[in-house]
Design a protein around this motif. Structure first.
Motif, PDB file in Angstrom:
ATOM      1  N   ASN A  99       0.845  -1.137   0.082  1.00  0.00           N
ATOM      2  CA  ASN A  99       0.050   0.138   0.055  1.00  0.00           C
ATOM      3  C   ASN A  99       0.902   1.268   0.113  1.00  0.00           C
ATOM      4  OD1 ASN A  99      -1.643   1.820   0.482  1.00  0.00           O
ATOM      5  ND2 ASN A  99      -2.757   1.173   2.035  1.00  0.00           N
ATOM      6  N   PRO A 100       0.734   1.976  -0.999  1.00  0.00           N
ATOM      7  CA  PRO A 100       1.681   3.304  -1.193  1.00  0.00           C
ATOM      8  C   PRO A 100       1.284   4.060   0.036  1.00  0.00           C
ATOM      9  CG  PRO A 100       0.107   3.240  -3.104  1.00  0.00           C
ATOM     10  CD  PRO A 100      -0.079   1.966  -2.279  1.00  0.00           C
ATOM     11  N   ARG A 101       0.252   4.390   0.455  1.00  0.00           N
ATOM     12  CA  ARG A 101      -0.063   5.172   1.544  1.00  0.00           C
ATOM     13  C   ARG A 101       0.407   4.685   3.072  1.00  0.00           C
ATOM     14  NH1 ARG A 101      -2.480  10.444  -0.277  1.00  0.00           N
ATOM     15  NH2 ARG A 101      -2.175  10.110  -2.612  1.00  0.00           N
ATOM     16  N   ALA A 102       0.940   3.414   3.151  1.00  0.00           N
ATOM     17  CA  ALA A 102       1.063   3.208   4.501  1.00  0.00           C
ATOM     18  C   ALA A 102       2.304   2.670   4.619  1.00  0.00           C
ATOM     19  CB  ALA A 102       0.424   1.633   4.702  1.00  0.00           C
ATOM     20  N   ILE A 136     -10.428  -2.815   5.236  1.00  0.00           N
ATOM     21  CA  ILE A 136      -9.803  -2.708   4.032  1.00  0.00           C
ATOM     22  C   ILE A 136     -10.130  -1.528   3.130  1.00  0.00           C
ATOM     23  CG2 ILE A 136      -9.573  -3.929   1.643  1.00  0.00           C
ATOM     24  CD1 ILE A 136      -9.598  -6.641   2.740  1.00  0.00           C
ATOM     25  N   MET A 137     -11.568  -1.293   3.126  1.00  0.00           N
ATOM     26  CA  MET A 137     -12.128   0.013   2.607  1.00  0.00           C
ATOM     27  C   MET A 137     -11.495   1.267   3.291  1.00  0.00           C
ATOM     28  SD  MET A 137     -15.948  -0.791   1.307  1.00  0.00           S
ATOM     29  CE  MET A 137     -16.676  -2.078   2.515  1.00  0.00           C
ATOM     30  N   LEU A 138     -11.610   1.310   4.483  1.00  0.00           N
ATOM     31  CA  LEU A 138     -11.132   2.467   4.966  1.00  0.00           C
ATOM     32  C   LEU A 138      -9.723   2.785   5.201  1.00  0.00           C
ATOM     33  CD1 LEU A 138     -14.015   2.885   7.970  1.00  0.00           C
ATOM     34  CD2 LEU A 138     -13.921   4.062   5.650  1.00  0.00           C
ATOM     35  N   GLY A 139      -9.345   1.539   5.532  1.00  0.00           N
ATOM     36  CA  GLY A 139      -7.771   1.824   6.074  1.00  0.00           C
ATOM     37  C   GLY A 139      -6.656   1.724   5.019  1.00  0.00           C
ATOM     38  N   GLU A 140      -7.266   0.862   3.907  1.00  0.00           N
ATOM     39  CA  GLU A 140      -6.155   0.526   3.056  1.00  0.00           C
ATOM     40  C   GLU A 140      -6.518   1.204   1.336  1.00  0.00           C
ATOM     41  OE1 GLU A 140      -3.565  -1.363   3.254  1.00  0.00           O
ATOM     42  OE2 GLU A 140      -4.118  -1.767   5.240  1.00  0.00           O
ATOM     43  N   ILE A 141      -7.811   1.336   1.071  1.00  0.00           N
ATOM     44  CA  ILE A 141      -8.215   1.760  -0.353  1.00  0.00           C
ATOM     45  C   ILE A 141      -8.507   3.292  -0.243  1.00  0.00           C
ATOM     46  CG2 ILE A 141      -9.608   1.646  -2.283  1.00  0.00           C
ATOM     47  CD1 ILE A 141     -10.390  -1.453  -1.630  1.00  0.00           C
ATOM     48  N   LEU A 142      -9.354   3.657   0.899  1.00  0.00           N
ATOM     49  CA  LEU A 142      -9.739   5.075   0.826  1.00  0.00           C
ATOM     50  C   LEU A 142      -8.621   6.132   0.809  1.00  0.00           C
ATOM     51  CD1 LEU A 142     -12.182   6.590   0.679  1.00  0.00           C
ATOM     52  CD2 LEU A 142     -12.154   6.807   3.024  1.00  0.00           C
ATOM     53  N   PRO A 143      -7.501   5.601   1.563  1.00  0.00           N
ATOM     54  CA  PRO A 143      -6.104   6.869   1.495  1.00  0.00           C
ATOM     55  C   PRO A 143      -5.647   6.923   0.286  1.00  0.00           C
ATOM     56  CG  PRO A 143      -6.096   5.202   3.408  1.00  0.00           C
ATOM     57  CD  PRO A 143      -7.469   4.569   2.680  1.00  0.00           C
ATOM     58  N   ASN A 144      -6.052   5.954  -0.703  1.00  0.00           N
ATOM     59  CA  ASN A 144      -5.190   5.925  -1.837  1.00  0.00           C
ATOM     60  C   ASN A 144      -6.149   6.788  -3.127  1.00  0.00           C
ATOM     61  OD1 ASN A 144      -2.556   4.397  -2.288  1.00  0.00           O
ATOM     62  ND2 ASN A 144      -3.734   2.919  -0.946  1.00  0.00           N
ATOM     63  N   CYS A 145      -7.398   7.049  -2.819  1.00  0.00           N
ATOM     64  CA  CYS A 145      -7.981   7.715  -3.541  1.00  0.00           C
ATOM     65  C   CYS A 145      -8.608   9.025  -2.960  1.00  0.00           C
ATOM     66  CB  CYS A 145      -9.111   7.015  -4.249  1.00  0.00           C
ATOM     67  SG  CYS A 145     -10.126   6.163  -3.174  1.00  0.00           S
ATOM     68  N   LEU A 146      -7.832   9.363  -1.986  1.00  0.00           N
ATOM     69  CA  LEU A 146      -8.192  10.946  -1.428  1.00  0.00           C
ATOM     70  C   LEU A 146      -7.801  12.140  -2.227  1.00  0.00           C
ATOM     71  CD1 LEU A 146      -7.001  10.899   2.443  1.00  0.00           C
ATOM     72  CD2 LEU A 146      -9.299  10.802   1.462  1.00  0.00           C
ATOM     73  N   SER A 147      -6.879  11.776  -3.030  1.00  0.00           N
ATOM     74  CA  SER A 147      -6.437  13.181  -3.937  1.00  0.00           C
ATOM     75  C   SER A 147      -7.609  13.456  -4.839  1.00  0.00           C
ATOM     76  CB  SER A 147      -5.032  12.831  -4.837  1.00  0.00           C
ATOM     77  OG  SER A 147      -4.146  12.353  -3.957  1.00  0.00           O
ATOM     78  N   PRO A 148      -8.157  12.583  -5.789  1.00  0.00           N
ATOM     79  CA  PRO A 148      -9.216  13.064  -6.524  1.00  0.00           C
ATOM     80  C   PRO A 148     -10.284  13.437  -5.912  1.00  0.00           C
ATOM     81  CG  PRO A 148      -8.844  10.624  -6.791  1.00  0.00           C
ATOM     82  CD  PRO A 148      -7.660  10.923  -5.920  1.00  0.00           C
ATOM     83  N   ILE A 149     -10.706  12.998  -4.687  1.00  0.00           N
ATOM     84  CA  ILE A 149     -11.689  13.197  -3.910  1.00  0.00           C
ATOM     85  C   ILE A 149     -11.596  14.614  -3.332  1.00  0.00           C
ATOM     86  CG2 ILE A 149     -13.090  12.961  -1.605  1.00  0.00           C
ATOM     87  CD1 ILE A 149     -12.483   9.561  -1.940  1.00  0.00           C
ATOM     88  N   ILE A 150     -10.362  15.105  -2.784  1.00  0.00           N
ATOM     89  CA  ILE A 150     -10.088  16.523  -2.474  1.00  0.00           C
ATOM     90  C   ILE A 150     -10.294  17.403  -3.581  1.00  0.00           C
ATOM     91  CG2 ILE A 150      -8.188  17.917  -1.823  1.00  0.00           C
ATOM     92  CD1 ILE A 150      -7.222  15.805  -0.032  1.00  0.00           C
TER      93      ILE A 150
END
Lengths: 545, 276
Positions: free
Chosen positions: A377-380, B181-195
């Motif tokens: 995970n690139p963010r972890a 998985i959704m909150l901790g792993e995937i969501l941080p990776n799509c924050l940029s477009p959401i912002i």
């Protein structure tokens, strides 16, 4: 013998603020007609940019020729205008790429794409263009040239696409062909065929070929002369014979030594205790069909696969792409659900278990993934990536932290890695992190899906050694998926060969290599590049010359 | 501050940010400079800018236009931010569920989203406010209801592409639960477009709010730019300043937010980083 291309003191400049100033530094190379020059090196060595510099295809303005000349028939290509370069490209110098699927235009038929080359460079009637395109496709031995003319790229297989690319590149009978890793994306048997084809075409047309590769096996099979590159410098050049038999530069020697040998390592005693039995595992993929009818495509990814694994053993599953080897691995770790069969871990059948019922068994089978860039995970932070497994199974955060630090040490990284992000690490280091994550739950079985195929050969050797050490130290059993028989020979105790979803042969590595029973195994063994050169660990060929 | 370095490469985004900060300061300092109720009659009606102590003039009832703009800034920013937060919250949940689970859930949620998207958003907002009675809450809800589908589609796309990545599969093999998985792993990776989409959505929300207030559907007790323009609409030829200055305020705010959004996009989108 005439000299076609003369590269003198070539410097390819990189944008300011990068790791180094030049991607290619003071490169001196030349190419004669009717010869194949292999440029070998690991990732980041500047081999591809050298090829692109010849074609004038550098990603300008960031990357550009800073100094030096590329002389082609008395003309300096480094100083040539864009219009002149367009003239030369395709007709005098042409190129084939690594991934034919992306190099070909997906919405144009093969016939039209070849036709384009003729139309841009020469005037000739449509009838003649078509017959010449047909002739080209025959020359590159496509099974049905008539049909291939009207086919779209996605309708051909990888090997057929690469043949079509070669046909296109040779359409106007260029003097120079530049091939950038043209067989890297292909299966080993297809690779052998395409290499043979390139050699044939080169000989019959008298073309000079610059062949970029990272694989010394390929070099041994195809090259007349070799140039070895490291960090932008050409460290050694010479005939294939000289470079492969008497490498003078330490880097070349190290690279050659890192090529895994095809002689299987000595067999180890096999334990009695069977930790995993897979019985008649079956998985079918269906696609298409749907509402509007249409024909559904059915792929048997795994057909009645039966395997077993004893404690401390490494079982290799080898096969080409589409053979189902990854599907079997994914079914065993329960990332994919198989439809039928048994996956017996001890006495428990894992296959029918639901998510909740599966959870207590998860820790016992862990997986190492292929792509070290996509599997973290690139963010972890690295520490969290490793520690979250134990934490989920009830360890306190202090315990998990200690565990993660210990594992980092085991996989050969230092403590500081704990608080850093994955992108700060190289591919090999990331794969170590991936291994540490898999080990954090103290599994009994480690499933490694092509763990080294994305890595450079020197890093490959380190990771394989690490996996070996870990297996012995923790008494792990390992399932090792690979397409590379050299790697399999060095790490596996037993090997299962898969073809179209079926295990066609299974047996101890040494026996399988010495006396393959199935014709497909024989074919795979015969296709390993550079067999004659790197056949053994000692290098008796030195005497043979 | 790598982020600031990337962001500041886009000059107009930096300018937009300064405008935005100025508007923000104006909003919080409004009670200081204009302590009186902006609805109160402050002097002679229809005073042109500069006359009778009115910086930007007064309207037909003698209300101070400058005071209205200063107090209206708070309304616009507040509604813009609140509505966006609600929309992003709902959109992320819907999009995440649809993208992560796929299949029936995806179908169900996406058809629902489409249903919302088929109705022209401004008309839908008018309808909602008219039904709920105009108030700050109903306006926020109306704007959020018409804005979330865009977020849901974006987040769904991101989740679809991320859910099969190897690092997510690695979490499955660890036995990690879906929510984590959704909150901790995937969501941080799509924050940029959401912002990025969120920042642009604030601008749209301000426009919708102004539009509603212009039509008389704003909260009657709260001063807003749209209300001011609506009140001055009939006087456009005799007292141009009543409409013009709130109009400029809306223009500047929306422009500033769009510039900042664009700057965020450039800074957060790694693929654009190297373009020059």
């Amino acid at each position: 013998m005439t000299r076609l291309l003369d590269i003198k003191d070539l410097h390819v400049g990189l944008p300011a603020g990068g790791q180094r100033k030049y991607a290619v530094e003071a490169a001196n190379l030349h190419l004669n007609d009717n010869e194949i020059l292999c440029v070998v090196g690991e990732s980041g060595s500047g081999k591809s940019l050298t090829a692109r510099a010849i074609m004038g295809l550098l990603p300008k303005p960031h990357v550009h020729i800073a100094k030096g000349s590329v002389t082609f028939q008395g003309e300096d290509l480094a100083a040539a205008s864009e219009a002149r370069l367009r003239d030369i490209r395709g007709s005098e110098i042409s190129m084939i790429f690594q991934e034919p699927m992306t190099a070909l235009n997906p919405v144009m038929t093969i016939g039209n794409q070849i036709d384009e080359v003729f139309r841009f460079h020469e005037k000739m009637p449509a009838q003649e263009r078509r017959s010449r395109a047909l002739k080209l496709l025959q020359d590159v031995q496509l099974p049905d040239p008539e049909q291939a003319l009207g086919a779209y790229p996605h309708q051909l297989s990888g090997g057929q696409r690469q043949r079509a690319m070669i046909a296109m590149a040779l359409a106007l009978d260029p003097k120079i062909l530049i091939a950038d890793e043209p067989t890297t994306a292909l299966d080993v048997t297809t690779q052998a065929q395409v290499l043979r084809l390139i050699k044939q075409m080169q000989e019959s047309h008298g073309t000079g070929v610059v062949f970029i590769t990272h694989d010394f096996g390929v070099v041994a099979d195809i090259a007349d002369r070799v140039a070895v590159m490291q960090n932008g410098l050409v460290v050694e050049t010479g005939t294939t014979d000289e470079v492969l038999r008497r490498p003078t530069h330490p880097y070349t020697q190290a690279l050659m030594a890192a090529v895994p040998s095809l002689i299987p390592r000595p067999p180890r005693p096999r334990a009695e205790e069977r930790v995993l039995r897979v019985n008649a595992l079956t998985k079918t993929y269906r696609s298409g069909g749907g509402l509007l009818g249409g024909k559904a495509r059915v792929v048997h990814a795994a057909k009645q696969v039966t395997l077993d694994l004893t404690r401390g053993e490494t079982l290799g599953i080898v096969g080409e792409s589409g053979s189902g080897k990854s599907t079997v691995a994914r079914c065993i770790v329960r990332l994919t659900d198989a439809e039928a069969g048994e996956i017996l871990l001890g006495d428990t059948d894992l296959r029918p278990l639901g998510r909740a019922a599966m959870r207590p068994h998860r820790a016992k089978i862990q997986m190492v993934f292929q792509d070290p860039f996509a599997s973290l995970n690139p963010r972890a932070k690295v520490g969290r990536i490793i520690a979250q497994g134990p934490e989920m199974y009830g360890a306190s955060s202090a315990e998990a932290r200690d565990k993660a630090l210990e594992l980092l040490k085991i996989v050969g990284l230092d403590d500081r890695a704990y608080d850093r992000f994955p992108h700060e690490f190289s591919g090999g280091q990331r794969q170590r992190i991936g291994i540490a994550r898999a080990l954090a739950l103290e599994p009994q079985i480690l499933v490694a899906d092509e763990p080294v195929s994305a890595l450079d050969v020197s890093i490959q050797a380190q990771i394989l050694t690490l996996l070996d050490e870990i297996r012995d130290r923790m008494n792990l059993s390992m399932i090792f998926i690979t397409h590379d028989l050299r790697v399999a020979a060095q790490v596996c105790d037993r090997i299962a060969v898969m073809q179209r979803g079926e295990v066609v042969e299974i047996g101890p590595t040494a026996e399988l290599f010495a006396n393959p029973q199935h014709s497909y195994t024989t074919e795979l063994l015969a296709a390993v590049p550079g067999k004659g050169w790197f056949a053994s660990e000692t290098k008796p060929l030195t005497e043979a010359s | 501050m790598q982020f600031w370095r990337l962001f500041s490469r886009n000059r107009s985004a930096v300018m937009g940010m300064f405008i935005l900060i100025a508007i923000f300061l104006m909003a919080i300092s409004a009670p200081l400079f204009f302590p009186a109720d902006p609805f109160s009659l402050a002097g002679q009606s229809m005073s042109p800018p500069g006359a009778n102590g009115f910086l930007l003039g007064s309207d037909s009832l003698g209300r101070d236009v400058a005071a209205g703009i200063a107090h209206g800034a708070k309304t616009s920013l507040l509604i813009g931010l609140l509505a966006t937060l609600v929309a992003v919250f709902v959109g992320v949940i819907m999009g995440a569920l649809a993208g992560y689970y796929g299949g029936v859930i995806d179908n169900l949620l996406m058809r629902t989203t489409e249903m919302f998207q088929t109705i022209p958003s401004f008309l839908f907002a008018i309808l909602l406010v008219a039904i709920m009675k105009p108030s700050i809450e109903s306006i926020v809800i109306a704007i959020a209801v018409v804005s979330w589908p865009a977020v849901a589609r974006l987040v769904r796309g991101e989740f679809l592409s991320l859910r099969n990545r190897e690092f997510v599969q690695a979490c499955h093999t660890l036995g990690m639960g879906d929510v984590r998985i959704m909150l901790g792993e995937i969501l941080p990776n799509c924050l940029s477009p959401i912002i990025v989409i969120g920042s642009l959505m604030v601008a749209t929300a301000i426009l919708i709010e102004s539009g509603l207030a212009f039509l008389g559907l704003g909260d009657p007790n709260i001063m807003s730019w749209g209300f001011q323009i609506g009140a001055g609409r009939t006087l456009l030829r005799s007292a141009w300043w009543v409409c013009t200055f709130p109009g400029i305020a809306i223009l500047l705010t929306v422009l500033a937010i769009n510039l900042v959004g664009e700057g965020l996009n450039d800074a957060l989108n790694p693929r654009l980083r190297d373009r020059s």
